[in-house]
Write an enzyme that holds these catalytic residues in place. Structure first.
Site, PDB file in Angstrom:
ATOM      1  N   SER A   1      57.349  41.752  41.584  1.00 23.89           N
ATOM      2  CA  SER A   1      58.788  41.694  41.891  1.00 23.89           C
ATOM      3  C   SER A   1      59.453  40.524  41.178  1.00 23.89           C
ATOM      4  CB  SER A   1      58.989  41.540  43.402  1.00 23.89           C
ATOM      5  OG  SER A   1      58.476  42.640  44.089  1.00 23.89           O
TER       6      SER A   1
ATOM      7  N   HIS B   1      54.406  48.743  44.563  1.00 22.65           N
ATOM      8  CA  HIS B   1      54.464  48.906  46.029  1.00 22.65           C
ATOM      9  C   HIS B   1      54.410  50.390  46.402  1.00 22.65           C
ATOM     10  CE1 HIS B   1      56.869  44.951  45.783  1.00 22.65           C
ATOM     11  NE2 HIS B   1      55.790  44.643  46.467  1.00 22.65           N
TER      12      HIS B   1
HETATM   13  P1  ADP Z   1      54.545  39.040  49.809  1.00 17.64           P
HETATM   14  O1  ADP Z   1      55.632  38.036  49.686  1.00 17.64           O
HETATM   15  O2  ADP Z   1      54.166  39.291  51.231  1.00 17.64           O
HETATM   16  O3  ADP Z   1      53.359  38.820  48.917  1.00 17.64           O
HETATM   17  P2  ADP Z   1      55.290  41.203  48.006  1.00 17.64           P
HETATM   18  O4  ADP Z   1      56.441  42.137  48.159  1.00 17.64           O
HETATM   19  O5  ADP Z   1      55.260  40.311  46.823  1.00 17.64           O
HETATM   20  O6  ADP Z   1      55.240  40.409  49.370  1.00 17.64           O
HETATM   21  O7  ADP Z   1      53.943  42.036  48.034  1.00 17.64           O
HETATM   22  C1  ADP Z   1      53.616  42.845  49.128  1.00 17.64           C
HETATM   23  C2  ADP Z   1      52.231  43.413  48.907  1.00 17.64           C
HETATM   24  O8  ADP Z   1      52.262  44.335  47.835  1.00 17.64           O
HETATM   25  C3  ADP Z   1      51.170  42.379  48.552  1.00 17.64           C
HETATM   26  O9  ADP Z   1      49.947  42.765  49.166  1.00 17.64           O
HETATM   27  C4  ADP Z   1      51.065  42.480  47.057  1.00 17.64           C
HETATM   28  O10 ADP Z   1      49.786  42.090  46.589  1.00 17.64           O
HETATM   29  C5  ADP Z   1      51.286  43.975  46.871  1.00 17.64           C
HETATM   30  N1  ADP Z   1      51.781  44.305  45.528  1.00 17.64           N
HETATM   31  C6  ADP Z   1      52.853  43.807  44.898  1.00 17.64           C
HETATM   32  N2  ADP Z   1      52.964  44.325  43.640  1.00 17.64           N
HETATM   33  C7  ADP Z   1      51.911  45.180  43.493  1.00 17.64           C
HETATM   34  C8  ADP Z   1      51.425  45.995  42.413  1.00 17.64           C
HETATM   35  N3  ADP Z   1      52.040  46.022  41.230  1.00 17.64           N
HETATM   36  N4  ADP Z   1      50.307  46.730  42.626  1.00 17.64           N
HETATM   37  C9  ADP Z   1      49.677  46.673  43.818  1.00 17.64           C
HETATM   38  N5  ADP Z   1      50.060  45.904  44.860  1.00 17.64           N
HETATM   39  C10 ADP Z   1      51.158  45.173  44.705  1.00 17.64           C
END
Ligand code: ADP
Length: 159
Positions: free
Chosen positions: A130, A18
């Protein structure tokens, strides 16, 4: 590009993946609003206030160009309230793409004036999620390679 971009997500917890998206979005936009929400199909166990607090600590290095807020309304309504026309999300896999594309298609109907920037993950973080971090932490593993020290300390304290 200029202006404010909104980066919505669960951030349960915020990871270096993130953080990487925030850092790269700051190269494209003046500022980023990290909008911490709840997602029905993701584990909501970590309180919103805690997730917000951990995001603030993990992103403090970016100063006032990054704002962290909770949100529990429709994304399109939130965007209007913030006066932003652009959403940023990260893409790791084809399944991320599928999920994002569906969300975008629905939102395009609700709010045709919004735009979406999908940033591909940096290779280093492409397998980081996550849910895996929570799983490792839950089993007592070391998550310090994946998250800010404040997040690691939170899980180490068992809270
Ligand atoms: P959600 O429940 O809305 O998917 P997340 O916190 O899981 O929320 O993810 C938020 C955003 O961050 C999403 O667009 C996800 O694809 C992106 N994301 C999560 N982990 C990574 C990572 N390791 N690299 C790039 N983007 C990520």
């Amino acid at each position: 590009m200029t202006g404010v971009v909104v980066y919505p997500g669960s951030f349960n917890p915020i990871t270096y993946g993130h953080r990487d998206i925030v850092e790269r979005a700051l190269q494209l936009f003046d500022s980023v609003i990290v909008a911490v929400g709840t997602s029905a199909d993701k584990d909501p166990a970590t309180y919103l206030a805690t997730r917000i607090d951990l995001c603030r600590q993990a992103l403090a290095e970016f100063g006032d160009r990054v704002e962290v807020e909770g949100f529990n309304v429709l994304l399109v309504d939130y965007m209007r309230a913030k006066g932003s026309r652009c959403v940023v999300r990260g893409l790791r896999t084809m399944s991320d793409f599928d999920y994002e594309y569906q969300m975008i298609a629905m939102n395009q109907t609700l709010a045709p004036d919004l735009e979406y920037v999908l940033l591909p993950t940096s290779r280093q973080w492409s397998f980081l999620s996550s849910s895996r971090v929570r799983e490792i932490a839950g089993l007592g593993g070391d998550i310090s390679d994946f998250v800010h020290p404040a997040v690691a300390a939170h899980y180490a304290s068992g809270s």
